[in-house]
Write a protein that holds these residues in place. Structure first.
Motif, PDB file in Angstrom:
ATOM      1  N   ALA A   1       0.822  -1.215   0.000  1.00 41.47           N
ATOM      2  CA  ALA A   1       0.000   0.000   0.000  1.00 41.47           C
ATOM      3  C   ALA A   1       0.855   1.263   0.000  1.00 41.47           C
ATOM      4  O   ALA A   1       0.322   2.373  -0.082  1.00 41.47           O
ATOM      5  N   GLY A   2       2.176   1.093   0.097  1.00 44.10           N
ATOM      6  CA  GLY A   2       3.072   2.241   0.053  1.00 44.10           C
ATOM      7  C   GLY A   2       3.482   2.788   1.399  1.00 44.10           C
ATOM      8  O   GLY A   2       4.116   3.848   1.476  1.00 44.10           O
ATOM      9  N   ILE A   3       3.136   2.082   2.473  1.00 43.66           N
ATOM     10  CA  ILE A   3       3.564   2.531   3.793  1.00 43.66           C
ATOM     11  C   ILE A   3       5.053   2.211   3.949  1.00 43.66           C
ATOM     12  O   ILE A   3       5.471   1.075   3.717  1.00 43.66           O
ATOM     13  N   PRO A   4       5.881   3.188   4.321  1.00 36.95           N
ATOM     14  CA  PRO A   4       7.320   2.933   4.483  1.00 36.95           C
ATOM     15  C   PRO A   4       7.581   1.796   5.478  1.00 36.95           C
ATOM     16  O   PRO A   4       6.860   1.649   6.464  1.00 36.95           O
ATOM     17  N   GLU A   5       8.615   1.029   5.219  1.00 34.90           N
ATOM     18  CA  GLU A   5       8.898  -0.140   6.053  1.00 34.90           C
ATOM     19  C   GLU A   5       9.113   0.234   7.510  1.00 34.90           C
ATOM     20  O   GLU A   5       8.670  -0.482   8.408  1.00 34.90           O
ATOM     21  N   ASP A   6       9.783   1.365   7.766  1.00 36.58           N
ATOM     22  CA  ASP A   6      10.008   1.740   9.164  1.00 36.58           C
ATOM     23  C   ASP A   6       8.699   2.079   9.863  1.00 36.58           C
ATOM     24  O   ASP A   6       8.536   1.822  11.066  1.00 36.58           O
ATOM     25  N   GLU A   7       7.720   2.626   9.102  1.00 36.03           N
ATOM     26  CA  GLU A   7       6.417   2.908   9.685  1.00 36.03           C
ATOM     27  C   GLU A   7       5.641   1.623   9.957  1.00 36.03           C
ATOM     28  O   GLU A   7       4.920   1.521  10.956  1.00 36.03           O
ATOM     29  N   VAL A   8       5.779   0.651   9.063  1.00 35.29           N
ATOM     30  CA  VAL A   8       5.119  -0.640   9.281  1.00 35.29           C
ATOM     31  C   VAL A   8       5.666  -1.298  10.542  1.00 35.29           C
ATOM     32  O   VAL A   8       4.902  -1.786  11.386  1.00 35.29           O
ATOM     33  N   GLU A   9       6.965  -1.313  10.686  1.00 27.74           N
ATOM     34  CA  GLU A   9       7.568  -1.935  11.859  1.00 27.74           C
ATOM     35  C   GLU A   9       7.219  -1.164  13.133  1.00 27.74           C
ATOM     36  O   GLU A   9       6.999  -1.768  14.186  1.00 27.74           O
TER      37      GLU A   9
END
Length: 232
Positions: free
Chosen positions: A177-185
């Protein structure tokens, strides 16, 4: 430390919530459409509905639009979130049928009971130390006999290998969905710290203790589920 919902949803989070929640939670829009249809069918599109955790007003507006003769009362402890909700409600011309209160369910006066209630993506913020049970009892106290409670949460147990697989797919969905990986984590760290999912069996026990019949599932999307239970 106890999770403080009002403090967690500060102004910046409230402004970003509507966009991010659709990116992060699988089937978010479908969940709300289905929930509105359940309330519409159960109430005949009229009467009064209680929305617990009204947030930025998405759910209250959707209910009011789905049921032109339904009055909606939304409660949320976050004044910042409800400030956004008030603006949206006014923009949609629904101020006569949607009332928003910066309070908890237990603080509402017990006048005419409600014909339906929704608790979507709220209860998983509470620990199963009596807080979940208390919320369900407070909602039950405001409902007419036979009224539906429409409830959705992140559920299950991370000790379950299948739940871990679902969690991994959920991670990939958010990245797609385009959420940055650091934000997902960062989001998963928040879940591990502040979210308290239940197994379905435990949810049924809590509902029974609050005066509801057995929950019937109506929604599934990875780690998220929705149920309908009737007040006895």
């Amino acid at each position: 430390m106890t999770h403080d919902t009002a403090r967690h949803w500060d102004k910046d989070r409230a402004e970003a919530y509507d966009k991010r929640v659709r990116e992060a939670i699988p089937g978010y829009d479908a969940l709300h459409v289905l929930s509105c249809q359940i309330v519409a069918e159960a109430t005949g599109g009229k009467g009064r509905a209680l929305v617990v955790g009204a947030g930025t007003g998405v759910e209250c507006i959707a209910l009011a639009q789905s049921c032109p003769h339904l009055a909606v009362v939304g409660v949320d402890p976050s004044k910042e979130m409800l400030a956004h909700a008030e603006t949206k409600v006014a923009t949609h011309g629904l101020t006569q049928r949607v009332r928003l209160y910066p309070s908890k369910v237990g603080d509402l006066p017990k006048f005419e009971p409600f014909d339906a209630a929704t608790v979507l993506l709220v209860m998983h913020f509470l620990k199963d130390d009596g807080a979940k049970q208390a919320l369900l009892e407070e909602v039950s106290a405001h409902l007419k006999p036979g009224a539906p409670l429409v409830l959705a949460d992140l559920f299950g147990s991370w000790d379950d290998p299948w739940q871990q697989q679902l969690r991994n797919w959920w991670r990939h969905l958010q990245l797609a969905a385009g959420i940055p990986e650091d934000e997902v984590e960062k989001g998963f760290r928040h879940i591990d710290r502040d979210i308290h999912p239940l197994r379905e069996e435990r949810l049924a026990e809590l509902l029974t203790g609050a005066g509801f019949g057995p929950p019937a599932p109506y929604f599934r999307a990875l780690c998220f589920g929705g149920w309908v239970a009737r007040k006895l």
